[in-house]
Design a protein around this motif. Structure first.
Motif, PDB file in Angstrom:
ATOM      1  N   LYS A  89      37.689  59.832  45.982  1.00 32.42           N
ATOM      2  CA  LYS A  89      37.646  61.280  46.220  1.00 32.42           C
ATOM      3  C   LYS A  89      36.909  61.588  47.520  1.00 32.42           C
ATOM      4  CE  LYS A  89      36.832  64.110  42.844  1.00 32.42           C
ATOM      5  NZ  LYS A  89      36.189  64.768  41.661  1.00 32.42           N
ATOM      6  N   ARG A  90      35.799  60.887  47.744  1.00 27.54           N
ATOM      7  CA  ARG A  90      35.037  61.111  48.985  1.00 27.54           C
ATOM      8  C   ARG A  90      35.877  60.747  50.197  1.00 27.54           C
ATOM      9  NH1 ARG A  90      32.494  57.546  51.883  1.00 27.54           N
ATOM     10  NH2 ARG A  90      32.304  56.023  50.196  1.00 27.54           N
ATOM     11  N   ARG A  91      36.572  59.615  50.119  1.00 30.87           N
ATOM     12  CA  ARG A  91      37.392  59.184  51.248  1.00 30.87           C
ATOM     13  C   ARG A  91      38.541  60.143  51.520  1.00 30.87           C
ATOM     14  NH1 ARG A  91      37.635  52.665  49.875  1.00 30.87           N
ATOM     15  NH2 ARG A  91      35.567  52.141  50.709  1.00 30.87           N
ATOM     16  N   THR A  92      39.126  60.679  50.467  1.00 31.56           N
ATOM     17  CA  THR A  92      40.201  61.659  50.644  1.00 31.56           C
ATOM     18  C   THR A  92      39.674  62.925  51.312  1.00 31.56           C
ATOM     19  OG1 THR A  92      41.400  60.837  48.693  1.00 31.56           O
ATOM     20  CG2 THR A  92      41.945  63.058  49.459  1.00 31.56           C
ATOM     21  N   ARG A  93      38.528  63.401  50.846  1.00 34.82           N
ATOM     22  CA  ARG A  93      37.938  64.604  51.446  1.00 34.82           C
ATOM     23  C   ARG A  93      37.609  64.371  52.915  1.00 34.82           C
ATOM     24  NH1 ARG A  93      33.345  67.392  52.706  1.00 34.82           N
ATOM     25  NH2 ARG A  93      33.312  69.579  52.055  1.00 34.82           N
ATOM     26  N   GLU A  94      37.023  63.229  53.226  1.00 36.04           N
ATOM     27  CA  GLU A  94      36.635  62.935  54.600  1.00 36.04           C
ATOM     28  C   GLU A  94      37.859  62.789  55.499  1.00 36.04           C
ATOM     29  OE1 GLU A  94      34.053  59.565  54.390  1.00 36.04           O
ATOM     30  OE2 GLU A  94      32.367  60.731  53.563  1.00 36.04           O
ATOM     31  N   ALA A  95      38.920  62.199  54.975  1.00 38.65           N
ATOM     32  CA  ALA A  95      40.157  62.060  55.753  1.00 38.65           C
ATOM     33  C   ALA A  95      40.760  63.435  56.043  1.00 38.65           C
ATOM     34  CB  ALA A  95      41.162  61.189  54.996  1.00 38.65           C
ATOM     35  N   LEU A  96      40.771  64.305  55.043  1.00 43.27           N
ATOM     36  CA  LEU A  96      41.268  65.666  55.237  1.00 43.27           C
ATOM     37  C   LEU A  96      40.414  66.420  56.248  1.00 43.27           C
ATOM     38  CD1 LEU A  96      42.142  66.587  51.543  1.00 43.27           C
ATOM     39  CD2 LEU A  96      43.759  66.604  53.461  1.00 43.27           C
ATOM     40  N   LEU A  97      39.113  66.229  56.174  1.00 44.67           N
ATOM     41  CA  LEU A  97      38.204  66.912  57.094  1.00 44.67           C
ATOM     42  C   LEU A  97      38.434  66.451  58.526  1.00 44.67           C
ATOM     43  CD1 LEU A  97      35.858  68.765  57.688  1.00 44.67           C
ATOM     44  CD2 LEU A  97      34.298  66.938  56.998  1.00 44.67           C
ATOM     45  N   ARG A  98      38.530  65.141  58.729  1.00 43.30           N
ATOM     46  CA  ARG A  98      38.779  64.632  60.083  1.00 43.30           C
ATOM     47  C   ARG A  98      40.118  65.130  60.626  1.00 43.30           C
ATOM     48  NH1 ARG A  98      36.385  59.984  57.841  1.00 43.30           N
ATOM     49  NH2 ARG A  98      38.427  59.112  57.337  1.00 43.30           N
TER      50      ARG A  98
ATOM     51  N   PHE B  23      43.495  71.795  48.611  1.00 41.12           N
ATOM     52  CA  PHE B  23      42.735  72.865  47.959  1.00 41.12           C
ATOM     53  C   PHE B  23      41.829  72.359  46.829  1.00 41.12           C
ATOM     54  CE2 PHE B  23      46.057  75.621  49.906  1.00 41.12           C
ATOM     55  CZ  PHE B  23      45.194  76.430  50.631  1.00 41.12           C
ATOM     56  N   ARG B  24      41.948  71.108  46.483  1.00 45.44           N
ATOM     57  CA  ARG B  24      40.985  70.538  45.541  1.00 45.44           C
ATOM     58  C   ARG B  24      39.631  70.311  46.212  1.00 45.44           C
ATOM     59  NH1 ARG B  24      44.790  65.716  43.193  1.00 45.44           N
ATOM     60  NH2 ARG B  24      46.133  66.962  41.821  1.00 45.44           N
ATOM     61  N   TYR B  25      39.664  70.158  47.525  1.00 43.69           N
ATOM     62  CA  TYR B  25      38.447  69.831  48.281  1.00 43.69           C
ATOM     63  C   TYR B  25      37.923  70.972  49.139  1.00 43.69           C
ATOM     64  CZ  TYR B  25      39.664  65.083  46.911  1.00 43.69           C
ATOM     65  OH  TYR B  25      39.965  63.959  46.178  1.00 43.69           O
ATOM     66  N   PHE B  26      38.802  71.885  49.541  1.00 45.46           N
ATOM     67  CA  PHE B  26      38.396  72.985  50.426  1.00 45.46           C
ATOM     68  C   PHE B  26      39.020  74.291  49.949  1.00 45.46           C
ATOM     69  CE2 PHE B  26      38.564  69.116  53.036  1.00 45.46           C
ATOM     70  CZ  PHE B  26      37.253  69.066  53.484  1.00 45.46           C
ATOM     71  N   ALA B  27      38.239  75.358  50.043  1.00 43.39           N
ATOM     72  CA  ALA B  27      38.739  76.667  49.634  1.00 43.39           C
ATOM     73  C   ALA B  27      39.813  77.175  50.594  1.00 43.39           C
ATOM     74  CB  ALA B  27      37.589  77.666  49.559  1.00 43.39           C
ATOM     75  N   GLY B  28      39.771  76.696  51.841  1.00 42.56           N
ATOM     76  CA  GLY B  28      40.732  77.117  52.845  1.00 42.56           C
ATOM     77  C   GLY B  28      40.382  76.506  54.182  1.00 42.56           C
TER      78      GLY B  28
END
Length: 208
Positions: free
Chosen positions: A9-18, A49-54
């Motif tokens: 989950k952390r890696r997915t969030r970080e990949a989306l963020l980058r 949207f599981r990781y960020f509101a927008g």
């Protein structure tokens, strides 16, 4: 210890963020869609949207992380330390902690480019000012609690944070427009500008 599920989950969030920050800084914030961010990571819009509101939530994720480091450092400062010194040491400790906490997620140059994008995008700049106001209120209340005063009756916590916050904003703008984009450079600027606060407010600006 982090479980395999938590690590994924952390890696997915970080990949989306980058991916989001890269797109915001190359295509522009307004022209980037959530679908494009998700596609860059080969996931669905629903996953984003599981990781960020927008998009705004993603745009400010690293600033929020840096702010959390600062608040943690401020809470840990010795209780006998004067308020402005506690703020000073907390922000310097925050920059020291950024290397391990921020660079593990995004490169510093991407963080810098995102800061420039925020400054040059009206919608993001407005959001930045709104978030900064809320953050300064949080810091003022934390400072008041630490000093044992009523933040609504004693103006000093908000005044101290207003001055401090202004110095930090000037520092960050100078850093992001300068040639040296290193963390060492912003830390050095922070020390220099905080050292000048007293003389700038009380001294005579005109040379003799």
């Amino acid at each position: 210890m982090e479980t395999l599920r938590e690590r994924k989950k952390r890696r997915t969030r970080e990949a989306l963020l980058r991916a989001a920050l890269e797109l915001f800084t190359t295509r522009g914030y307004e022209r980037t869609t959530v679908d494009e961010i998700a596609a860059a990571c080969d996931v669905s819009q629903r996953t984003f949207f599981r990781y960020f509101a927008g998009k705004e939530d993603a745009a400010f994720a690293m600033q929020e992380r840096a702010q959390a480091l600062f608040l943690a450092a401020l809470r840990a400062r010795p209780p006998h330390e004067p308020p402005m010194e506690a703020l000073r040491q907390a922000v310097l400790e925050g920059w020291d902690a950024v290397r391990s906490n921020l660079e593990s997620v995004v490169p510093v140059d991407l963080y810098l480019r995102m800061y420039r994008t925020i400054e040059s995008t009206p919608a993001l700049l407005a959001a930045h000012l709104r978030r900064s106001t809320a953050a300064e209120e949080t810091i003022a209340r934390l400072l008041a609690e630490r000093e044992g005063v009523d933040v609504d009756a004693d103006p000093r916590p908000r005044l101290a944070v207003a001055v401090f916050g202004g110095v930090i904003r000037v520092t960050e703008r100078q850093w992001c427009t300068g040639r040296d984009c290193s963390l060492e450079a912003v830390r050095k600027l922070t020390v220099s500008y905080l050292d000048q606060v007293t003389s700038a407010l009380k001294g005579n600006w005109r040379s003799a």
